[in-house]
Design an enzyme around this catalytic site. Structure first.
Site, PDB file in Angstrom:
ATOM      1  N   GLU A  98       0.398  -1.230  -0.179  1.00  0.00           N
ATOM      2  CA  GLU A  98       0.056   0.502  -0.532  1.00  0.00           C
ATOM      3  C   GLU A  98       0.709   1.074  -0.379  1.00  0.00           C
ATOM      4  O   GLU A  98       1.897   1.581   0.472  1.00  0.00           O
ATOM      5  CB  GLU A  98      -0.519  -0.160   1.246  1.00  0.00           C
ATOM      6  CG  GLU A  98      -1.660   1.117   1.396  1.00  0.00           C
ATOM      7  CD  GLU A  98      -3.013   1.811   0.412  1.00  0.00           C
ATOM      8  OE1 GLU A  98      -2.128   1.430  -0.645  1.00  0.00           O
ATOM      9  OE2 GLU A  98      -3.966   1.325   0.855  1.00  0.00           O
ATOM     10  N   ASP A  99       0.311   2.373  -0.609  1.00  0.00           N
ATOM     11  CA  ASP A  99       1.215   3.711  -0.624  1.00  0.00           C
ATOM     12  C   ASP A  99       1.186   4.265   0.796  1.00  0.00           C
ATOM     13  O   ASP A  99       2.075   5.100   1.255  1.00  0.00           O
ATOM     14  CB  ASP A  99       0.624   4.602  -1.815  1.00  0.00           C
ATOM     15  CG  ASP A  99      -0.743   4.849  -2.176  1.00  0.00           C
ATOM     16  OD1 ASP A  99      -1.266   3.814  -1.088  1.00  0.00           O
ATOM     17  OD2 ASP A  99      -1.494   5.497  -2.431  1.00  0.00           O
ATOM     18  N   ASP A 102      -3.971   5.898   6.051  1.00  0.00           N
ATOM     19  CA  ASP A 102      -4.648   6.684   6.739  1.00  0.00           C
ATOM     20  C   ASP A 102      -5.419   6.652   7.888  1.00  0.00           C
ATOM     21  O   ASP A 102      -5.309   6.247   9.193  1.00  0.00           O
ATOM     22  CB  ASP A 102      -5.440   7.630   5.328  1.00  0.00           C
ATOM     23  CG  ASP A 102      -5.948   9.144   6.045  1.00  0.00           C
ATOM     24  OD1 ASP A 102      -4.435   9.314   6.814  1.00  0.00           O
ATOM     25  OD2 ASP A 102      -6.651   9.715   5.519  1.00  0.00           O
ATOM     26  N   PHE A 150      -1.692  15.791   3.203  1.00  0.00           N
ATOM     27  CA  PHE A 150      -2.258  15.281   1.771  1.00  0.00           C
ATOM     28  C   PHE A 150      -0.864  15.190   1.505  1.00  0.00           C
ATOM     29  O   PHE A 150      -0.667  16.604   1.396  1.00  0.00           O
ATOM     30  CB  PHE A 150      -3.412  16.237   1.937  1.00  0.00           C
ATOM     31  CG  PHE A 150      -3.850  15.186   0.559  1.00  0.00           C
ATOM     32  CD1 PHE A 150      -4.435  13.981   0.984  1.00  0.00           C
ATOM     33  CD2 PHE A 150      -3.437  15.453  -0.346  1.00  0.00           C
ATOM     34  CE1 PHE A 150      -5.808  13.051   0.730  1.00  0.00           C
ATOM     35  CE2 PHE A 150      -4.539  14.531  -1.238  1.00  0.00           C
ATOM     36  CZ  PHE A 150      -4.708  13.346  -0.879  1.00  0.00           C
ATOM     37  N   ARG A 163       0.793  12.529  -9.598  1.00  0.00           N
ATOM     38  CA  ARG A 163       1.420  10.964  -9.222  1.00  0.00           C
ATOM     39  C   ARG A 163       2.303  10.713  -9.578  1.00  0.00           C
ATOM     40  O   ARG A 163       3.168   9.835  -9.214  1.00  0.00           O
ATOM     41  CB  ARG A 163      -0.285  10.031 -10.388  1.00  0.00           C
ATOM     42  CG  ARG A 163      -0.652   9.115  -9.383  1.00  0.00           C
ATOM     43  CD  ARG A 163      -1.294   8.198 -10.627  1.00  0.00           C
ATOM     44  NE  ARG A 163      -3.020   8.023  -9.851  1.00  0.00           N
ATOM     45  CZ  ARG A 163      -3.642   7.949  -8.212  1.00  0.00           C
ATOM     46  NH1 ARG A 163      -2.715   7.511  -7.394  1.00  0.00           N
ATOM     47  NH2 ARG A 163      -4.776   7.766  -8.941  1.00  0.00           N
TER      48      ARG A 163
HETATM   49  P1  IMP Z   1      -8.029   4.865   4.269  1.00  0.00           P
HETATM   50  O1  IMP Z   1      -9.097   4.016   3.887  1.00  0.00           O
HETATM   51  O2  IMP Z   1      -8.242   5.808   4.933  1.00  0.00           O
HETATM   52  O3  IMP Z   1      -6.549   4.163   5.176  1.00  0.00           O
HETATM   53  O4  IMP Z   1      -7.239   5.834   3.196  1.00  0.00           O
HETATM   54  C1  IMP Z   1      -5.840   4.923   2.136  1.00  0.00           C
HETATM   55  C2  IMP Z   1      -6.442   5.578   0.952  1.00  0.00           C
HETATM   56  O5  IMP Z   1      -6.821   6.674   0.737  1.00  0.00           O
HETATM   57  C3  IMP Z   1      -4.923   5.193  -0.003  1.00  0.00           C
HETATM   58  O6  IMP Z   1      -4.246   4.264  -0.340  1.00  0.00           O
HETATM   59  C4  IMP Z   1      -4.451   6.621  -0.358  1.00  0.00           C
HETATM   60  O7  IMP Z   1      -4.916   6.408  -1.870  1.00  0.00           O
HETATM   61  C5  IMP Z   1      -6.055   7.508  -0.466  1.00  0.00           C
HETATM   62  N1  IMP Z   1      -4.941   8.112   0.242  1.00  0.00           N
HETATM   63  C6  IMP Z   1      -4.354   8.736   1.623  1.00  0.00           C
HETATM   64  N2  IMP Z   1      -4.117   8.972   2.014  1.00  0.00           N
HETATM   65  C7  IMP Z   1      -3.336  10.029   0.830  1.00  0.00           C
HETATM   66  C8  IMP Z   1      -2.508  11.106   1.006  1.00  0.00           C
HETATM   67  O8  IMP Z   1      -2.693  11.601   2.610  1.00  0.00           O
HETATM   68  N3  IMP Z   1      -2.391  11.501  -0.139  1.00  0.00           N
HETATM   69  C9  IMP Z   1      -3.071  10.501  -0.659  1.00  0.00           C
HETATM   70  N4  IMP Z   1      -4.065   9.970  -1.256  1.00  0.00           N
HETATM   71  C10 IMP Z   1      -4.414   9.507  -0.215  1.00  0.00           C
HETATM   72 MG    MG Z   2      -4.125   3.649  -2.568  1.00  0.00          MG
END
Ligand code: IMP
Ligand code: MG
Length: 173
Positions: A98-99, A102, A150, A163
């Site tokens: 995963e990148d 959050d 962010f 990206r």
């Molecule tokens: P989560 O489900 O809230 O943990 O979000 C995960 C997904 O949200 C990641 O795979 C990203 O695609 C996107 N995301 C969360 N934070 C960021 C950020 O700071 N920049 C860009 N994409 C984000």
């Molecule tokens: Mg993602």
């Protein structure tokens, strides 16, 4: 909403160094095995590409595509599986790539989905962790950096922009 500016938080050199460290760790931990790396599209595509070329093991690669965010910059907790994996992971060693983590909703959803397929092991490798934003608990086995705000670049987007930048930036709104 357009950001006022962006400030660099991780340079390509720092990322390259960290990717090598994580790859070395995975090479050690999975010695004698052929792990399957499952990248979460689209954000993880660059990280996955760099990781796979630094892990010194035979590997298999697959992808899933999940969505929750749309044009928003926070998670709704409503996750949709848009594209599933394409081969069986039953009895295999799986590493989800995963990148950025959050709220944790995306990973929690995916791990539950993959666990049903009975892999021999299931671990998570994330380039960036934002622990202060977590809503659901998820165990991260390999983490590159902890950075707040962010972020964009190195695969991460804001409404499909930024990206392909080689470094990671924090957007200031
Ligand atoms: P989560 O489900 O809230 O943990 O979000 C995960 C997904 O949200 C990641 O795979 C990203 O695609 C996107 N995301 C969360 N934070 C960021 C950020 O700071 N920049 C860009 N994409 C984000
Ligand atoms: Mg993602």
């Amino acid at each position: 909403m357009q950001p006022k500016k962006k400030e660099i938080v991780l340079s390509r050199k720092q990322i390259e160094q960290k990717v090598k460290e994580i790859a070395t760790q995975i090479t050690r931990d999975y010695a004698g095995k052929t792990p399957i790396l499952i990248g979460i599209l689209k954000g993880a595509f660059i990280f996955l590409a760099d990781l796979t070329r630094n892990i010194e093991l035979p590997l298999k690669v697959d992808f899933v595509r999940l969505a929750s965010y749309g044009e928003k910059d926070y998670s709704t907790g409503q996750i949709k599986l848009i594209k599933d994996i394409e081969f069986s992971i039953k009895g295999q060693d799986v590493i989800v790539v995963e990148d950025i983590v959050d709220s944790g909703y995306t990973l929690a959803f995916l791990l539950k989905h993959l666990a049903k397929m009975k892999p021999a092991s299931l671990k998570v490798c994330a380039l960036i962790d934002k622990p202060e934003r977590r809503e659901v608990e998820v165990k991260l086995d390999y983490v590159g950096f902890q950075v707040s705000g962010f972020l964009v670049g190195y695969g991460l987007d804001y409404s499909e922009q930024y990206r392909c930048l080689p470094d990671v930036y924090r957007l200031i709104f």
